[in-house]
Design a protein around this motif. Structure first.
Motif, PDB file in Angstrom:
ATOM      1  N   MET A 130       0.832  -1.206   0.000  1.00 15.40           N
ATOM      2  CA  MET A 130       0.000   0.000   0.000  1.00 15.40           C
ATOM      3  C   MET A 130       0.862   1.249   0.000  1.00 15.40           C
ATOM      4  SD  MET A 130      -3.037  -1.109   2.648  1.00 15.40           S
ATOM      5  CE  MET A 130      -3.840   0.487   2.508  1.00 15.40           C
ATOM      6  N   ARG A 131       1.957   1.210   0.766  1.00 12.07           N
ATOM      7  CA  ARG A 131       2.856   2.374   0.807  1.00 12.07           C
ATOM      8  C   ARG A 131       3.443   2.653  -0.567  1.00 12.07           C
ATOM      9  NH1 ARG A 131       7.913   3.761   0.882  1.00 12.07           N
ATOM     10  NH2 ARG A 131       8.633   1.613   0.628  1.00 12.07           N
ATOM     11  N   LEU A 132       3.886   1.573  -1.241  1.00 15.57           N
ATOM     12  CA  LEU A 132       4.468   1.735  -2.571  1.00 15.57           C
ATOM     13  C   LEU A 132       3.441   2.218  -3.579  1.00 15.57           C
ATOM     14  CD1 LEU A 132       6.738  -1.456  -2.699  1.00 15.57           C
ATOM     15  CD2 LEU A 132       7.459   0.908  -2.361  1.00 15.57           C
ATOM     16  N   GLU A 133       2.219   1.694  -3.477  1.00 16.69           N
ATOM     17  CA  GLU A 133       1.170   2.121  -4.398  1.00 16.69           C
ATOM     18  C   GLU A 133       0.823   3.596  -4.192  1.00 16.69           C
ATOM     19  OE1 GLU A 133      -2.244  -0.359  -4.270  1.00 16.69           O
ATOM     20  OE2 GLU A 133      -1.148  -2.206  -4.773  1.00 16.69           O
ATOM     21  N   VAL A 137       1.260   6.628  -6.867  1.00 15.77           N
ATOM     22  CA  VAL A 137       0.170   7.531  -7.250  1.00 15.77           C
ATOM     23  C   VAL A 137       0.587   8.985  -7.046  1.00 15.77           C
ATOM     24  CG1 VAL A 137      -2.167   8.295  -6.638  1.00 15.77           C
ATOM     25  CG2 VAL A 137      -1.654   5.850  -6.822  1.00 15.77           C
ATOM     26  N   ARG A 138       1.248   9.253  -5.933  1.00 13.88           N
ATOM     27  CA  ARG A 138       1.727  10.615  -5.661  1.00 13.88           C
ATOM     28  C   ARG A 138       2.717  11.073  -6.724  1.00 13.88           C
ATOM     29  NH1 ARG A 138       6.142  12.821  -3.407  1.00 13.88           N
ATOM     30  NH2 ARG A 138       7.039  10.765  -3.027  1.00 13.88           N
ATOM     31  N   LEU A 217      -0.106   4.272 -16.206  1.00 11.89           N
ATOM     32  CA  LEU A 217       1.261   4.740 -16.379  1.00 11.89           C
ATOM     33  C   LEU A 217       2.228   3.675 -15.856  1.00 11.89           C
ATOM     34  CD1 LEU A 217       1.029   8.457 -15.187  1.00 11.89           C
ATOM     35  CD2 LEU A 217       0.894   7.575 -17.519  1.00 11.89           C
ATOM     36  N   LEU A 218       3.312   3.497 -16.597  1.00  9.45           N
ATOM     37  CA  LEU A 218       4.364   2.574 -16.200  1.00  9.45           C
ATOM     38  C   LEU A 218       5.585   3.388 -15.801  1.00  9.45           C
ATOM     39  CD1 LEU A 218       5.668  -0.249 -15.990  1.00  9.45           C
ATOM     40  CD2 LEU A 218       6.234  -0.061 -18.425  1.00  9.45           C
ATOM     41  N   ALA A 219       6.071   3.168 -14.581  1.00 12.85           N
ATOM     42  CA  ALA A 219       7.226   3.925 -14.094  1.00 12.85           C
ATOM     43  C   ALA A 219       8.482   3.507 -14.838  1.00 12.85           C
ATOM     44  CB  ALA A 219       7.404   3.698 -12.592  1.00 12.85           C
TER      45      ALA A 219
END
Length: 252
Positions: A130-133, A137-138, A217-219
């Motif tokens: 969840m933190r990574l997601e 998003v941020r 979007l793909l990082a």
């Protein structure tokens, strides 16, 4: 009916009856269940066998010289001996039951501790996911809304003319993403795969078919003079890119 029998078997009435410690009302109840239900009789027979086995295992062989004296004493004190035997067997049975219950509770406690560790690990993994997601998003919001973000339109070569994508590069925040808007149709045994060459190292970014869409979007790994590629690979992807199958290149 089965629930009624189960409740009876879960009680200690059969054990008490076997050891002769039931009162008159309990005795009548046990004997009625023994007469009516085969399951109860079968359990009672098993208890008898187990008790007999227990007594035999813990029996101590007496010297032959004492045999006649002991038999004579048992006959003369038959009543008191039966009472003592019942109490002794009750104590032995209680000890066995206590040991079994203790082991069961210990085993259950161990299982609960192991399950607790597993649950806590899953919770920690979920928190990290969840933190990574949320962080992703941020970062996407920053890249898409920051005026310093540079936008690059990406088109496929002759082997993938319908490929269309947009790369978003922010050199200040050092963030980069790509939005794959459209991919050509490929045979079922092939897939599009994304790569990034950063500081001389080729990084596998995985299959990008599932990232196709307006909002996805793909990082991309950010670095100065980094290069990303889109290649056509076998279904499921390759550990290294097939140079001859490069269909798009993004310099950023």
């Amino acid at each position: 009916m089965k629930d009624k029998i189960k409740i009876f078997l879960d009680s200690d009435l059969l054990e008490k009856y076997l050891l002769g410690t039931t009162d008159d009302q309990e005795t009548l109840q046990v004997e009625r269940y023994l007469a009516l239900y085969p399951e109860v009789r079968e359990t009672y027979n098993e208890l008898q066998d187990n008790l007999e086995t227990f007594v035999k295992l813990h029996a101590i062989k007496t010297p032959e010289g004492l045999k006649n004296k002991i038999l004579a004493r048992i006959k003369s004190e038959n009543a008191s001996r039966r009472k003592f035997f019942r109490y002794a067997m009750a104590a032995s049975f209680a000890a066995v039951m206590f040991a079994g219950a203790s082991y069961f509770l210990w085993n259950q406690n161990q299982s609960l501790q192991e399950e607790n560790v597993i649950v806590n690990n899953k919770i920690e993994l979920l928190k990290e996911d969840m933190r990574l997601e949320l962080e992703d998003v941020r970062n996407q919001f920053i890249v898409l809304n920051n005026p310093q973000t540079k936008r690059y339109n990406v088109k496929g070569n002759k082997n993938a003319k319908e490929l269309k994508a947009v790369a978003y590069i922010n050199p200040v925040k050092k963030l980069s993403y790509i939005n794959v808007k459209n991919l050509p149709h490929l045979p079922e045994d092939q897939s599009f795969q994304m790569w990034a060459e950063v500081n001389g190292e080729m990084i596998n970014l995985g299959i990008i078919d599932e990232f196709v869409g307006k909002e996805k979007l793909l990082a991309l790994p950010y670095a100065e003079k980094a290069v990303s590629y889109i290649t056509i690979e076998r279904k499921g992807g390759n550990p290294t890119p097939t140079v001859d199958n490069v269909v798009a290149k993004i310099d950023y």
